[in-house]
Design a protein around this motif. Sequence first.
Motif, PDB file in Angstrom:
ATOM      1  N   GLU A 132     -12.310  -8.690  15.839  1.00  0.00           N
ATOM      2  CA  GLU A 132     -12.851  -8.799  14.579  1.00  0.00           C
ATOM      3  C   GLU A 132     -13.804  -9.868  14.167  1.00  0.00           C
ATOM      4  OE1 GLU A 132     -12.802  -6.370  12.517  1.00  0.00           O
ATOM      5  OE2 GLU A 132     -11.272  -5.137  13.103  1.00  0.00           O
ATOM      6  N   ALA A 133     -13.290 -10.981  14.966  1.00  0.00           N
ATOM      7  CA  ALA A 133     -14.039 -12.385  14.993  1.00  0.00           C
ATOM      8  C   ALA A 133     -15.287 -12.263  15.559  1.00  0.00           C
ATOM      9  CB  ALA A 133     -13.267 -13.426  15.257  1.00  0.00           C
ATOM     10  N   ALA A 134     -15.528 -11.602  16.791  1.00  0.00           N
ATOM     11  CA  ALA A 134     -16.579 -11.470  17.685  1.00  0.00           C
ATOM     12  C   ALA A 134     -17.762 -10.395  17.058  1.00  0.00           C
ATOM     13  CB  ALA A 134     -16.281 -11.077  19.076  1.00  0.00           C
ATOM     14  N   ALA A 164      -7.459 -17.024  12.657  1.00  0.00           N
ATOM     15  CA  ALA A 164      -6.289 -16.066  13.031  1.00  0.00           C
ATOM     16  C   ALA A 164      -6.075 -15.833  14.234  1.00  0.00           C
ATOM     17  CB  ALA A 164      -6.241 -14.978  11.982  1.00  0.00           C
ATOM     18  N   ALA A 165      -7.254 -15.281  15.060  1.00  0.00           N
ATOM     19  CA  ALA A 165      -7.362 -15.041  16.456  1.00  0.00           C
ATOM     20  C   ALA A 165      -6.733 -16.386  17.250  1.00  0.00           C
ATOM     21  CB  ALA A 165      -8.548 -14.696  16.924  1.00  0.00           C
ATOM     22  N   LEU A 166      -7.438 -17.476  16.867  1.00  0.00           N
ATOM     23  CA  LEU A 166      -7.021 -18.710  17.803  1.00  0.00           C
ATOM     24  C   LEU A 166      -5.791 -18.996  17.591  1.00  0.00           C
ATOM     25  CD1 LEU A 166      -8.323 -21.006  19.375  1.00  0.00           C
ATOM     26  CD2 LEU A 166      -8.925 -22.218  17.046  1.00  0.00           C
ATOM     27  N   ALA A 167      -5.121 -18.981  16.234  1.00  0.00           N
ATOM     28  CA  ALA A 167      -3.811 -19.405  15.985  1.00  0.00           C
ATOM     29  C   ALA A 167      -2.906 -18.486  17.000  1.00  0.00           C
ATOM     30  CB  ALA A 167      -3.152 -19.152  14.701  1.00  0.00           C
ATOM     31  N   ALA A 174     -14.008  -4.001  30.149  1.00  0.00           N
ATOM     32  CA  ALA A 174     -15.102  -3.671  29.267  1.00  0.00           C
ATOM     33  C   ALA A 174     -15.494  -4.783  28.329  1.00  0.00           C
ATOM     34  CB  ALA A 174     -15.284  -2.347  28.960  1.00  0.00           C
ATOM     35  N   THR A 175     -14.353  -4.826  27.432  1.00  0.00           N
ATOM     36  CA  THR A 175     -14.729  -6.106  26.277  1.00  0.00           C
ATOM     37  C   THR A 175     -14.770  -7.393  26.946  1.00  0.00           C
ATOM     38  OG1 THR A 175     -12.952  -4.551  24.963  1.00  0.00           O
ATOM     39  CG2 THR A 175     -13.213  -6.858  24.510  1.00  0.00           C
ATOM     40  N   ALA A 176     -14.004  -7.541  28.081  1.00  0.00           N
ATOM     41  CA  ALA A 176     -14.385  -8.941  28.566  1.00  0.00           C
ATOM     42  C   ALA A 176     -15.910  -9.415  28.733  1.00  0.00           C
ATOM     43  CB  ALA A 176     -13.345  -9.152  29.776  1.00  0.00           C
ATOM     44  N   ALA A 203     -16.000 -17.549  19.235  1.00  0.00           N
ATOM     45  CA  ALA A 203     -15.203 -16.253  18.897  1.00  0.00           C
ATOM     46  C   ALA A 203     -15.441 -15.458  20.301  1.00  0.00           C
ATOM     47  CB  ALA A 203     -15.704 -15.408  17.809  1.00  0.00           C
ATOM     48  N   TYR A 204     -16.422 -15.254  20.815  1.00  0.00           N
ATOM     49  CA  TYR A 204     -16.790 -14.470  22.040  1.00  0.00           C
ATOM     50  C   TYR A 204     -15.913 -15.244  23.397  1.00  0.00           C
ATOM     51  CZ  TYR A 204     -20.690 -12.094  19.617  1.00  0.00           C
ATOM     52  OH  TYR A 204     -21.308 -11.231  19.231  1.00  0.00           O
ATOM     53  N   TRP A 205     -15.990 -16.434  23.289  1.00  0.00           N
ATOM     54  CA  TRP A 205     -15.069 -16.871  24.424  1.00  0.00           C
ATOM     55  C   TRP A 205     -13.690 -16.792  24.183  1.00  0.00           C
ATOM     56  CZ3 TRP A 205     -17.694 -19.769  28.398  1.00  0.00           C
ATOM     57  CH2 TRP A 205     -16.726 -20.223  29.306  1.00  0.00           C
ATOM     58  N   ASN A 206     -13.093 -16.697  23.041  1.00  0.00           N
ATOM     59  CA  ASN A 206     -11.738 -16.623  22.800  1.00  0.00           C
ATOM     60  C   ASN A 206     -11.374 -15.125  23.262  1.00  0.00           C
ATOM     61  OD1 ASN A 206     -10.938 -19.255  22.603  1.00  0.00           O
ATOM     62  ND2 ASN A 206     -11.158 -19.095  20.163  1.00  0.00           N
ATOM     63  N   LEU A 207     -12.364 -14.163  22.769  1.00  0.00           N
ATOM     64  CA  LEU A 207     -12.145 -12.967  23.012  1.00  0.00           C
ATOM     65  C   LEU A 207     -12.170 -12.630  24.497  1.00  0.00           C
ATOM     66  CD1 LEU A 207     -11.940  -9.743  22.150  1.00  0.00           C
ATOM     67  CD2 LEU A 207     -14.231  -9.734  21.710  1.00  0.00           C
ATOM     68  N   GLY A 208     -12.991 -13.114  25.227  1.00  0.00           N
ATOM     69  CA  GLY A 208     -13.191 -13.050  26.504  1.00  0.00           C
ATOM     70  C   GLY A 208     -11.835 -13.304  27.258  1.00  0.00           C
ATOM     71  N   ILE A 209     -11.191 -14.528  26.877  1.00  0.00           N
ATOM     72  CA  ILE A 209     -10.054 -14.860  27.497  1.00  0.00           C
ATOM     73  C   ILE A 209      -8.881 -13.722  27.123  1.00  0.00           C
ATOM     74  CG2 ILE A 209      -8.205 -16.491  27.174  1.00  0.00           C
ATOM     75  CD1 ILE A 209     -10.226 -18.720  26.746  1.00  0.00           C
ATOM     76  N   ALA A 210      -8.914 -13.533  26.039  1.00  0.00           N
ATOM     77  CA  ALA A 210      -7.777 -12.495  25.538  1.00  0.00           C
ATOM     78  C   ALA A 210      -8.095 -11.103  26.355  1.00  0.00           C
ATOM     79  CB  ALA A 210      -7.786 -12.242  24.066  1.00  0.00           C
TER      80      ALA A 210
END
Length: 288
Positions: A68-70, A49-52, A96-98, A81-88
């Motif tokens: 949520e995914a991370a 869902a996050a990737l979409a 801090a989240t990145a 999941a961590y990489w995509n969260l890092g980008i977002a």
Amino acid sequence: MEKSEARKLIEQARAAWDAEDWLRAAESYERVLAHFPDLNASAVWWYDAALAHKFLRNWAKAYDLGREAAARAPRGEGDPAYWNLGIAATIQRDWATAREAWTGFGIELPDGEGQIDGRFGLACVRLDTGGEREVVWIERLCPTRGRVVNVPVSGGRRYGEIVVHDGEPKGERVVDGSTYPVFDELLLFEASRLPTLEVTVAAGEAADLEALVDLFTEHGFGAEPASSVRLLCACCSEGTHEQKRDVDAGAQQVSLAAPEDEARQLLDRWAGGATATGRNWSGLTVVG
């Protein structure tokens, strides 16, 4: 929601995914996750869902769902999941989240808090400015941000701007035996104040052009002779391409990144150098 309904929604989500209907896929996954957030399979649904939403460039949703995914991904094992969260998180400027995301992926960061401005080496980014695509070199500041160190020749982009790029390489450039990844740009993160200029120069030897490039670089500006630019088809651009940093002598256009007055001063200095032979310039024009 009954589990039978959830199964149908997951089937719909996968079918939409195969059709690259990212919005429908994400909505179907989210409807299931609202009722079943913590099943064994839920971690994959959160990730998809996050990737979409990443594909949709909906960064706020990619960030929320990515967290949520991370939270359900193993740490230190390179989980995407961590990489995509890092980008977002980077795009949302939640440093801090990145930082937590990159650490969770398994990347060692420079000490400190806030914006990440490290030295992650050189790479290339494929800029996309409304149909014009150009590969430029960047100095990587973090796993997903880089400062452009070429003068882009496609319209609308500038030397020194900072871009966010994707994590999956789409091609390689080989220079002097070293291989560098080519990433696709996701967005312009920070604009550059330096305008783009064009000038026609004449130089008796290739070393004269190299001296011009070096002079502008020493002053924090950019210079890109036309003879250093290579045109590639899309297929070749996404493959492995051996690249040389040579420039040719003779008359040619040079793209510059500098304030106009300072560019004129540096061009005059270059043309009147003590060892200069046959160096001259004309037609300095602001183009972007």
